[in-house]
Scaffold this active site. Structure first.
Site, PDB file in Angstrom:
ATOM      1  N   ASP A  58       0.830  -1.196  -0.145  1.00  0.00           N
ATOM      2  CA  ASP A  58      -0.111  -0.050   0.109  1.00  0.00           C
ATOM      3  C   ASP A  58       0.850   1.344   0.082  1.00  0.00           C
ATOM      4  OD1 ASP A  58       0.786  -0.781   2.835  1.00  0.00           O
ATOM      5  OD2 ASP A  58      -0.632   1.133   3.305  1.00  0.00           O
ATOM      6  N   ASP A  61       5.424   0.424   3.432  1.00  0.00           N
ATOM      7  CA  ASP A  61       5.824  -1.030   3.976  1.00  0.00           C
ATOM      8  C   ASP A  61       5.587  -2.182   3.043  1.00  0.00           C
ATOM      9  OD1 ASP A  61       2.970  -0.947   3.706  1.00  0.00           O
ATOM     10  OD2 ASP A  61       2.843  -0.148   5.813  1.00  0.00           O
ATOM     11  N   TYR A 210      -5.817   0.949   8.827  1.00  0.00           N
ATOM     12  CA  TYR A 210      -6.854   1.234   8.132  1.00  0.00           C
ATOM     13  C   TYR A 210      -8.257   0.974   8.650  1.00  0.00           C
ATOM     14  CZ  TYR A 210      -3.370   2.140   4.397  1.00  0.00           C
ATOM     15  OH  TYR A 210      -2.376   2.500   3.719  1.00  0.00           O
ATOM     16  N   GLU A 455       6.262   9.673   3.050  1.00  0.00           N
ATOM     17  CA  GLU A 455       5.630   8.227   2.695  1.00  0.00           C
ATOM     18  C   GLU A 455       4.719   8.491   1.591  1.00  0.00           C
ATOM     19  OE1 GLU A 455       4.237   3.961   4.490  1.00  0.00           O
ATOM     20  OE2 GLU A 455       4.094   5.830   5.859  1.00  0.00           O
TER      21      GLU A 455
END
Length: 607
Positions: A58, A61, A210, A455
């Site tokens: 995603d 990571d 999430y 990120e």
């Protein structure tokens, strides 16, 4: 990378699609263009007895999270559905479709049974404890699923939306694959609707990363809208009409749109159906959806009753952590809504006055331009675009030397010691990645440990594909509410046609169990000629299932969508095998006559 005082949107589009190749999990194909990546996650799903190899990581990571992955695929697909023609003009349509298919191939694997869906591989806690290349992963790769006993309507609904949207992308080039996707989407929608529950109660490890704060009602409406787009089935329109009030589609006034909260997206799609003349008996409810869609637009523009905050440099600002995800997704909705409004010749009414479609698109463009470098720091927040972009991205794979250059194993904590704290540019360029972006005051620190700002994420990029294609294409004057096609080729009538035998047919009587209703839903003038769009609703009024359908059509002077033609007859579309009692399908056609074509059922079989 600035050309003629503007941005090279075509180049930005190419790079934004390339980013997805760096996020791939599984066996990489020979066509892989991001060469510093290699195979990874090759045992995924094995301990659960299912093949879950593939899909996307995603963000920075190595976890595969189902909810944001599905949303990413929905938004990439929506980008192609709206602006595939512009993507084709840049030569990027094939790459965009490959990026979508990499995701949908995985979603098919993750849905091995009608009411089973795998929603995560790996877990954030153990993964975030390590700083490793995906190729070196030693972290736990357990797979987590939802089923009838542990439901997840939000996850199943979003995955249904992704597969339905993607089926539209592949309908012409790969109809068998499109049908397979639609079959999964139909099952997943029914699963999501029948077995209600939040997925993060069933998959608890997702909660910290999430969590579904908005619940699942928004995903059910969003999925229903995509199911209608893909099938033309009246059932889903009625679902949106019937549940609009109770599920919040007509009640929530939104100022954000993203992987968790889908209301604004569903409201925009329903507004599109309304503008297309599809609402019928659902018009009063659909008008309320549209009011909420327009509330969102006005809020983004700063002309509503509750406006989205902006940075001094003019960027929409919602939160410190990965704010750009909301900028790209909001800008996409502004872009498509601008085109929908332009197609109908209407404007937007906001609390602060009337807004033209052009103003909507101009504001969306300003947000994209900010991301690409038109900001107080003169920083491009797309890696590899422009001359000043983030060099220390919070991303395991790009921050550690490629396994192809140095195959020495990078251990879980060793990666932190050697690579994470290294004050130097990433050894691998994460081309096209949209990072989290600046703070509320346009400040940005290019440091790897500043994960809130450095990120990237797949769902930051996905909506951008469509906007960049649209901006690169310029104003091409096409009508977004109709299928994007070349000018319809009209049948040339012979001056003295040979008399033809008249069609012999039985007049439709009230006892006929299969009814067809036709109406004009749009008209426009092109090159001095008026064209009409007709919507035709075929309903099975019998008490049995309609198994075989043969339709005859005469006096049709243009293209038709929503039926399959064989010889001189028309049949069910490829994605419909039968029609249950009281269910409807819709087909549309465009032609140059004020009178509708002659359409009738020549034969049928009930069972």
């Amino acid at each position: 990378m600035v050309m003629g005082g503007g941005h090279d949107y075509g180049q930005a589009l190419s790079k934004s699609i390339l980013f997805f190749e760096a996020q791939r999990s599984g066996y990489l194909p020979s066509s892989q263009r991001v060469k510093w990546r290699a195979n990874s996650g090759l045992e995924d799903g094995k301990t659960s007895g299912v093949d879950l190899v593939g899909g996307y990581y995603d963000a920075g990571d190595n976890v595969k999270f189902g909810l944001p992955m599905a949303f990413t695929i929905t938004m990439m697909s929506w980008s192609v559905v709206e602006y595939g023609k512009q993507m084709a003009a840049t030569g990027e349509l094939g790459n965009a479709m490959e990026a979508i298919k990499w995701g949908t191939d995985y979603l098919i694997k993750a849905h091995p049974q009608p009411n089973v869906l795998f929603g995560e591989v790996g877990d954030g806690t153990s993964d975030h404890y390590c700083w490793q290349r995906p190729e070196d992963m030693t972290t736990d790769r357990q797979a987590y699923k939802i089923d009838t006993n542990n439901p997840g309507s939000d996850l199943a609904g979003e995955t249904a939306a992704a597969m339905a949207a993607a089926s539209l992308v592949f309908r012409h080039s790969n109809p068998a694959y499109a049908n397979e996707l639609l079959s999964h989407a139909t099952q997943l929608f029914d699963f999501a609707d029948k077995y209600r529950g939040k997925y993060d109660i069933s998959i608890r490890v997702a909660r910290k990363y999430y969590q579904s704060y908005s619940g699942y009602d928004d995903e059910l409406l969003w999925a229903a809208a995509w199911m209608h787009q893909a099938t033309n089935d009246q059932y889903y329109l009625n679902y949106l009409g019937k549940n609009g009030d109770s599920m919040g589609g007509t009640g929530w006034s939104m100022t954000e749109f993203g992987w968790d909260v889908k209301y604004a997206g569903a409201q925009v799609l329903v507004a599109k159906f309304l503008m297309q003349g599809k609402a019928g008996q659902n018009s009063p409810v659909f008008e309320k959806y549209q009011q909420k869609a327009e509330y969102f637009m006005c809020s983004c523009l700063g002309k509503g009753s509750r406006n989205v905050q902006r940075t001094p440099g003019g960027l929409l600002f919602r939160q410190r952590w990965n704010n750009l995800q909301f900028v790209t997704s909001s800008s996409f909705l502004l872009t498509v809504y601008s085109d929908y409004l332009a197609s109908t010749g209407k404007s937007l009414s906001c609390a602060a006055g009337t807004v033209s479609p052009t103003e909507l698109l101009t504001f969306a463009k300003s947000q994209v331009d900010y991301i690409l470098g038109d900001n107080p720091r003169a920083t491009s927040y797309m890696v590899g675009y422009g001359s000043n972009y983030p060099k220390q991205v919070h991303h395991r794979a790009s921050s550690i030397v490629s396994i192809k250059e140095d195959s020495a194993f990078v251990s879980c904590r060793g990666g932190y010691a050697t690579w994470y704290g290294r004050k130097a540019s990433d050894p691998n360029l994460l081309t096209g990645a949209i990072v989290g972006g600046p703070d509320a005051y346009d400040n940005f620190a290019d440091e790897r440990d500043n994960f809130e700002q450095t990120e990237p994420a797949t769902y930051n990029n996905a909506p951008l594909l469509g906007i960049l294609a649209r901006l690169n294409g310029g104003h091409s004057g096409y009508n977004q509410l109709l299928p994007v096609l070349p000018t319809p080729k009209m049948t040339v009538r012979q001056p003295n046609p040979v008399p033809q035998p008249k069609w012999a047919r039985t007049p439709v009587t009230s006892s006929t169990p299969i009814t067809i209703k036709q109406k004009v839903t749009a008209s426009w003038i092109y090159n001095g000629k008026t064209y009409y769009r007709y919507a035709s609703l075929l309903t099975n009024k019998s008490a049995k299932t309609l198994k075989v359908l043969n339709i005859s059509i005469a006096k049709l002077y243009g293209p038709l969508w929503g039926l399959t033609k064989s010889g001189e007859s028309y049949h069910f579309p490829a994605w419909v095998n039968s029609l249950s009692t009281q269910k409807s399908i819709e087909f549309v056609y465009i032609h140059s006559s004020e009178s509708p074509a002659d359409v009738w059922v020549s034969s049928y079989t009930l069972a």
